[in-house]
Design an enzyme around this catalytic site. Structure first.
Site, mmCIF file in Angstrom:
data_model
loop_
_atom_site.group_PDB
_atom_site.id
_atom_site.type_symbol
_atom_site.label_atom_id
_atom_site.label_comp_id
_atom_site.label_asym_id
_atom_site.label_seq_id
_atom_site.Cartn_x
_atom_site.Cartn_y
_atom_site.Cartn_z
ATOM 1 N N CYS A 270 8.273 -12.372 -9.838
ATOM 2 C CA CYS A 270 7.744 -11.257 -9.242
ATOM 3 C C CYS A 270 8.213 -9.979 -9.957
ATOM 4 O O CYS A 270 7.855 -8.676 -9.830
ATOM 5 C CB CYS A 270 7.913 -10.911 -7.761
ATOM 6 S SG CYS A 270 7.411 -12.553 -6.885
ATOM 7 N N HIS B 20 -1.059 -8.677 -6.693
ATOM 8 C CA HIS B 20 0.288 -9.153 -6.998
ATOM 9 C C HIS B 20 0.178 -10.120 -7.996
ATOM 10 O O HIS B 20 0.507 -11.349 -7.838
ATOM 11 C CB HIS B 20 1.182 -9.306 -5.946
ATOM 12 C CG HIS B 20 2.548 -9.874 -6.401
ATOM 13 N ND1 HIS B 20 3.227 -9.362 -7.392
ATOM 14 C CD2 HIS B 20 3.445 -10.431 -5.669
ATOM 15 C CE1 HIS B 20 4.286 -9.610 -7.512
ATOM 16 N NE2 HIS B 20 4.703 -10.562 -6.515
#
Ligand SMILES: [Zn+2]
Lengths: 162, 393
Positions: B88, B341
């Site tokens: 991430c 995301h």
């Protein structure tokens, strides 16, 4: 059975999709951990030089870099500090409810682990859980001459103490 | 060569969401949007590419993707061309690395791009690959790759220790979806009400549908260069990278560094270092993009980034201190909760929004913003990454 979309994989073991570790000694220098699990022992490595006991087990002490390590037992019972039950969207290879808990093993050691053999709504904070060892599918190792050898495997979780 | 100041000069994004496109397609869309943002730049000027992607080898049969993307977008890097993977935080890692290369004189103009194609033709693979993105042998084998259960425990901890409420969690979702409602690149461009968030289908209690970031396809790109070249290439105000940090203290299931799961020591460690390097403190931050993968994450980030005291993140967000007109507007483009995301793309999306904010051209502008911060957590909260940008070096 042919693999849809990739028929050339028929009968082959797609090892890079394997959910479980390559536990066999040919692929893993800490295979003893899994051998010990088979004896219902939950173990890790202790550094003979500085006394450090990290988990998971190592091949080199992360504190002093010594390679002189020995296997020691960890507690096989602990107390549930916090837990979560996943009912929907459980990944392939796991059944609902998929329960994970932050477990205090005592001796200053906490870890997050899976709790099995437990119904939804059954677990409570403060419950005692114990080590549970179960069989997982063997890995298949290609030996000389294309001979396929099955290496049996086990893995661990925790379960409520009845 | 003396150390050079490093500036971010342009940014771009593909559309994010459920895309009928490959990662190579979306990388081209993001790069085009980024090149269009700096019209004076010639492609020959770009001598480096970092591409941040974790899943390119899992969601397609493609590793070593950077040279492929360089060829497709029409650049010929001569200083550096490689892939970066910090799950991430990959995009932010890429920006830190590119800044270091430029600062040291090892590259002059670098594109940092990244993103993921997470909707594969087989839905099971998206979830199954999560088991490869953490400590596979110890955590993946226990089915621990999916974030919602972990953040459910985190939310329970915060509620237990600090009295945080489900309404306070919901306030984060309402704010970020409102901010994202005017972002034409985001996955969700529709506001939600507090009532809708509270009544939403539970994912892993106490987290409901709107407390969680979705699964997203998308790419983003930014351009970095030295101060001198930035002045040549753009008439806009210069935006400098002032300070960075990335801290890793443990593995997901083992050796948690805090008192409990809502005590993010590793975030405080990274924040302290980034603030020191940038020579600023939390009170100096005018605008921030923090990693709101879950509503509870943003609440804890407000505390451990120093925007409020530990335990007061709930009241902070509920009273609008993280919104426009409050102490520090957070996730002004919608954050992960609205934009989505695509792991490697997120840090780059955040950098682009801070660039736009500090140049006074953001869609929802924080008036007079001069210092901005981006933050990612990654690998199921084993790592925290921070960049601080400013109008002064
Ligand atoms: Zn040692």
């Amino acid at each position: 059975m042919p693999v849809p979309g990739v028929p050339i994989l028929e009968g082959l073991y797609p090892s890079t999709l394997d959910l479980y570790p390559f536990e066999a000694k040919e692929f893993n220098r800490i295979h003893q951990f899994y051998e010990n699990l088979r004896q219902k022992r939950f173990t890790t490595t202790k550094c003979k030089k500085c006394g450090n006991v990290p988990f998971p087990p190592r091949v080199v002490c992360p504190q002093c870099n010594s390679e002189d390590l020995e296997w020691v037992d960890l507690p096989t019972q602990g107390k549930v500090l916090r837990f979560t039950e996943e009912v929907a969207g459980v990944p392939l290879g796991f059944e609902s409810p998929l329960i994970h808990a932050l477990i205090d093993l005592g001796v200053g050691r906490k870890l997050i682990s899976r709790v099995i053999n437990c119904k939804e709504g059954q677990l409570k904070e403060g419950d005692t859980v114990k080590l549970a060892v179960y069989d997982v599918p063997p890995m298949i190792i290609e030996k000389r001459g294309g001979v396929m050898e099955e290496a049996p495997r086990v893995f661990f979780a925790f379960e409520p103490v009845k | 060569m003396p150390e050079r100041n490093v500036c971010i000069i342009g940014g771009g994004m593909s559309l994010w969401g459920v895309r009928e496109a490959s990662i190579i397609d979306m990388a081209q869309e993001a790069a085009k949007d980024c090149f269009d943002d700096v019209p004076a730049l010639k492609k020959e000027d770009v001598d480096g590419l970092l591409f941040a992607s974790s899943y390119c080898g899992r969601s397609a049969f493609q590793v070593n993707i950077a040279p492929v993307i360089a060829e497709r977008i029409g650049i010929k890097p001569t200083s550096m061309c490689t892939r970066v993977d910090t799950l991430c935080a990959g995009g932010s890692s890429g920006i830190i690395l590119a800044a270091g290369l430029i600062k040291a004189g090892l590259a002059d103009v670098m594109m940092v791009a990244g993103g993921e194609k997470l909707y594969t033709p087989q839905r099971w693979e998206t979830y199954y690959s999560e088991m490869a993105s953490i400590d596979h042998d110890w955590d993946g084998a226990q089915g621990m790759g999916l974030p919602p259960p972990f953040f459910s425990m985190t939310a329970q901890e915060h509620m237990k220790h600090y009295g945080t409420t489900k309404e306070q969690l919901a306030a984060v979702a309402v704010k970020n979806r409102r901010n994202g409602s005017t972002n034409p690149k985001g996955q969700f461009q529709k506001e939600v009400t507090l009532e809708e968030v509270m009544a939403a289908r539970p994912i892993v209690p106490p987290l409901g549908l709107f407390d969680c970031t979705p699964i997203t396809d998308g790419c983003a790109a930014v351009l970095l260069t030295c101060e001198e070249k930035a002045k040549e290439l753009s008439d806009r105000p210069l935006v400098y990278i002032r300070g960075t940090a990335q801290a890793t203290l443990h593995s997901m299931s083992m050796n948690w560094p805090g008192e409990h799961l809502a005590d993010w020591v590793h975030l405080r460690t990274a924040a302290k270092k980034a603030y020191e390097r940038a020579r600023v403190g939390p009170d100096d931050i005018d605008v921030a993009q923090t990693h709101d993968c879950f509503t509870i994450s943003e609440i804890i980030e407000m505390e451990d980034l120093g925007f409020c005291r530990k335990g007061e993140g709930g009241p902070f967000v509920e009273s609008g201190q993280g919104d426009f007109g409050g102490k520090v507007p957070v996730n002004t483009d919608g954050g992960l909760l609205a934009c989505g995301h695509p792991f490697g793309g997120t840090g780059i999306r955040q950098a682009r929004e801070i660039l736009n904010q500090l140049q006074g051209r953001a869609i929802r502008q924080v008036e007079g913003a001069e210092i901005g911060l981006t933050h990612n957590l990654s690998g199921l909260n084993v790592e925290h990454t921070i960049l601080i940008y400013g109008r002064e070096p």
